[in-house]
Write a protein that holds these residues in place. Sequence first.
Motif, PDB file in Angstrom:
ATOM      1  N   ILE A 152     -32.780 -35.625  -0.918  1.00  9.69           N
ATOM      2  CA  ILE A 152     -32.662 -34.163  -0.996  1.00  9.69           C
ATOM      3  C   ILE A 152     -32.175 -33.614   0.344  1.00  9.69           C
ATOM      4  N   TYR A 153     -32.732 -34.116   1.424  1.00 12.32           N
ATOM      5  CA  TYR A 153     -32.352 -33.653   2.765  1.00 12.32           C
ATOM      6  C   TYR A 153     -30.875 -33.937   3.036  1.00 12.32           C
ATOM      7  N   LYS A 154     -30.396 -35.138   2.624  1.00 14.44           N
ATOM      8  CA  LYS A 154     -28.986 -35.483   2.829  1.00 14.44           C
ATOM      9  C   LYS A 154     -28.077 -34.535   2.067  1.00 14.44           C
ATOM     10  N   VAL A 155     -28.417 -34.232   0.826  1.00 14.90           N
ATOM     11  CA  VAL A 155     -27.609 -33.322   0.019  1.00 14.90           C
ATOM     12  C   VAL A 155     -27.637 -31.925   0.629  1.00 14.90           C
ATOM     13  N   PHE A 156     -28.842 -31.448   1.008  1.00 12.78           N
ATOM     14  CA  PHE A 156     -28.979 -30.116   1.598  1.00 12.78           C
ATOM     15  C   PHE A 156     -28.203 -30.028   2.898  1.00 12.78           C
ATOM     16  N   ASN A 157     -28.370 -31.036   3.740  1.00 13.88           N
ATOM     17  CA  ASN A 157     -27.696 -31.064   5.033  1.00 13.88           C
ATOM     18  C   ASN A 157     -26.183 -31.106   4.858  1.00 13.88           C
ATOM     19  N   SER A 158     -25.703 -31.869   3.901  1.00 14.54           N
ATOM     20  CA  SER A 158     -24.281 -31.980   3.633  1.00 14.54           C
ATOM     21  C   SER A 158     -23.712 -30.642   3.172  1.00 14.54           C
ATOM     22  N   ASN A 159     -24.411 -29.965   2.250  1.00 16.60           N
ATOM     23  CA  ASN A 159     -23.963 -28.662   1.768  1.00 16.60           C
ATOM     24  C   ASN A 159     -23.953 -27.634   2.895  1.00 16.60           C
ATOM     25  N   LYS A 160     -24.989 -27.640   3.730  1.00 15.47           N
ATOM     26  CA  LYS A 160     -25.100 -26.696   4.837  1.00 15.47           C
ATOM     27  C   LYS A 160     -23.961 -26.914   5.835  1.00 15.47           C
ATOM     28  N   MET A 161     -23.673 -28.179   6.145  1.00 13.26           N
ATOM     29  CA  MET A 161     -22.594 -28.481   7.083  1.00 13.26           C
ATOM     30  C   MET A 161     -21.243 -28.072   6.516  1.00 13.26           C
ATOM     31  N   GLU A 162     -21.048 -28.308   5.224  1.00  9.76           N
ATOM     32  CA  GLU A 162     -19.785 -27.933   4.589  1.00  9.76           C
ATOM     33  C   GLU A 162     -19.599 -26.413   4.621  1.00  9.76           C
ATOM     34  N   GLN A 163     -20.669 -25.683   4.338  1.00 15.54           N
ATOM     35  CA  GLN A 163     -20.611 -24.224   4.366  1.00 15.54           C
ATOM     36  C   GLN A 163     -20.347 -23.727   5.794  1.00 15.54           C
ATOM     37  N   THR A 164     -20.989 -24.338   6.783  1.00 15.43           N
ATOM     38  CA  THR A 164     -20.793 -23.961   8.184  1.00 15.43           C
ATOM     39  C   THR A 164     -19.347 -24.205   8.606  1.00 15.43           C
ATOM     40  N   ASN A 165     -18.812 -25.372   8.268  1.00 14.47           N
ATOM     41  CA  ASN A 165     -17.413 -25.678   8.602  1.00 14.47           C
ATOM     42  C   ASN A 165     -16.465 -24.692   7.937  1.00 14.47           C
ATOM     43  N   ASN A 166     -16.779 -24.308   6.703  1.00 11.10           N
ATOM     44  CA  ASN A 166     -15.961 -23.343   5.977  1.00 11.10           C
ATOM     45  C   ASN A 166     -15.956 -21.993   6.692  1.00 11.10           C
ATOM     46  N   VAL A 167     -17.117 -21.548   7.172  1.00 15.59           N
ATOM     47  CA  VAL A 167     -17.217 -20.275   7.894  1.00 15.59           C
ATOM     48  C   VAL A 167     -16.375 -20.332   9.161  1.00 15.59           C
ATOM     49  N   TYR A 168     -16.451 -21.418   9.903  1.00 17.08           N
ATOM     50  CA  TYR A 168     -15.669 -21.556  11.133  1.00 17.08           C
ATOM     51  C   TYR A 168     -14.167 -21.536  10.844  1.00 17.08           C
ATOM     52  N   LYS A 169     -13.749 -22.239   9.774  1.00 17.61           N
ATOM     53  CA  LYS A 169     -12.332 -22.262   9.421  1.00 17.61           C
ATOM     54  C   LYS A 169     -11.835 -20.875   9.032  1.00 17.61           C
ATOM     55  N   ILE A 170     -12.617 -20.157   8.243  1.00 16.46           N
ATOM     56  CA  ILE A 170     -12.226 -18.820   7.810  1.00 16.46           C
ATOM     57  C   ILE A 170     -12.205 -17.863   9.000  1.00 16.46           C
ATOM     58  N   TRP A 171     -13.190 -17.965   9.876  1.00 14.07           N
ATOM     59  CA  TRP A 171     -13.227 -17.126  11.077  1.00 14.07           C
ATOM     60  C   TRP A 171     -11.962 -17.351  11.913  1.00 14.07           C
ATOM     61  N   GLU A 172     -11.577 -18.618  12.054  1.00 18.85           N
ATOM     62  CA  GLU A 172     -10.362 -18.938  12.806  1.00 18.85           C
ATOM     63  C   GLU A 172      -9.134 -18.313  12.136  1.00 18.85           C
ATOM     64  N   GLU A 173      -9.028 -18.431  10.811  1.00 14.48           N
ATOM     65  CA  GLU A 173      -7.903 -17.835  10.081  1.00 14.48           C
ATOM     66  C   GLU A 173      -7.836 -16.326  10.292  1.00 14.48           C
ATOM     67  N   ILE A 174      -8.995 -15.679  10.209  1.00 12.08           N
ATOM     68  CA  ILE A 174      -9.036 -14.222  10.363  1.00 12.08           C
ATOM     69  C   ILE A 174      -8.610 -13.823  11.771  1.00 12.08           C
ATOM     70  N   LEU A 175      -9.141 -14.507  12.773  1.00 17.40           N
ATOM     71  CA  LEU A 175      -8.766 -14.171  14.158  1.00 17.40           C
ATOM     72  C   LEU A 175      -7.278 -14.415  14.408  1.00 17.40           C
ATOM     73  N   LEU A 176      -6.754 -15.515  13.900  1.00 17.30           N
ATOM     74  CA  LEU A 176      -5.339 -15.815  14.116  1.00 17.30           C
ATOM     75  C   LEU A 176      -4.431 -14.808  13.419  1.00 17.30           C
ATOM     76  N   SER A 177      -4.974 -14.102  12.425  1.00 20.29           N
ATOM     77  CA  SER A 177      -4.169 -13.098  11.729  1.00 20.29           C
ATOM     78  C   SER A 177      -4.138 -11.752  12.469  1.00 20.29           C
ATOM     79  N   VAL A 178      -4.964 -11.610  13.511  1.00 19.48           N
ATOM     80  CA  VAL A 178      -4.949 -10.375  14.305  1.00 19.48           C
ATOM     81  C   VAL A 178      -3.685 -10.385  15.159  1.00 19.48           C
ATOM     82  N   LYS A 179      -2.891  -9.345  15.039  1.00 19.68           N
ATOM     83  CA  LYS A 179      -1.606  -9.278  15.747  1.00 19.68           C
ATOM     84  C   LYS A 179      -1.570  -8.092  16.700  1.00 19.68           C
TER      85      LYS A 179
END
Length: 167
Positions: free
Chosen positions: A19-46
């Motif tokens: 359960i911990y492995k699945v939870f940890n994996s989902n949490k890490m995937e969600q965290t990485n997704n937030v970082y990627k989206i944040w980067e996309e949003i910032l790079l779109s600021v002109k």
Amino acid sequence: MNSNIYGATDIINDVINDIYKVFNSNKMEQTNNVYKIWEEILLSVKSFVTPNYGKNMLDHSKIIDIKDETMIIEVDHTGWMQLFETHKTYLLNGLQKKIPEIKIKNITYKLKKTEEKNTARTITHQEIQEAYDKQDAMLQKNKILTPIKEKKKLPRELEEIFSKFNK
């Protein structure tokens, strides 16, 4: 005790670890997704004035946490706080559109702590006196300062004027 016996505690430990492995994996995937989206949003600021404006914002900031619907961003200078604040609505709209499952309604900023080396030291009385003496010698050499010992006599008219003040 026989090491081949697989007890209830072993089964419970395995289930918890899975359960911990699945939870940890989902949490890490969600965290990485937030970082990627944040980067996309910032790079779109002109900016018409500054090239790579969004990239500069990205380079001088990082996500610290998301708490109580607030994203906490660390910046390395107060000037970046001001720039982020000017684009806050744009950034929040981008976050809400791209990751609506994470409700982010506010952005706050934290100034990155810098390690400043304390180079100050105590200056001795002797060092202060030496600095004054060195300065006086330089001023006398350049005839900017006349030593007090070489007191010049005032013209007679000025002596009469000053002598009236002494009475």
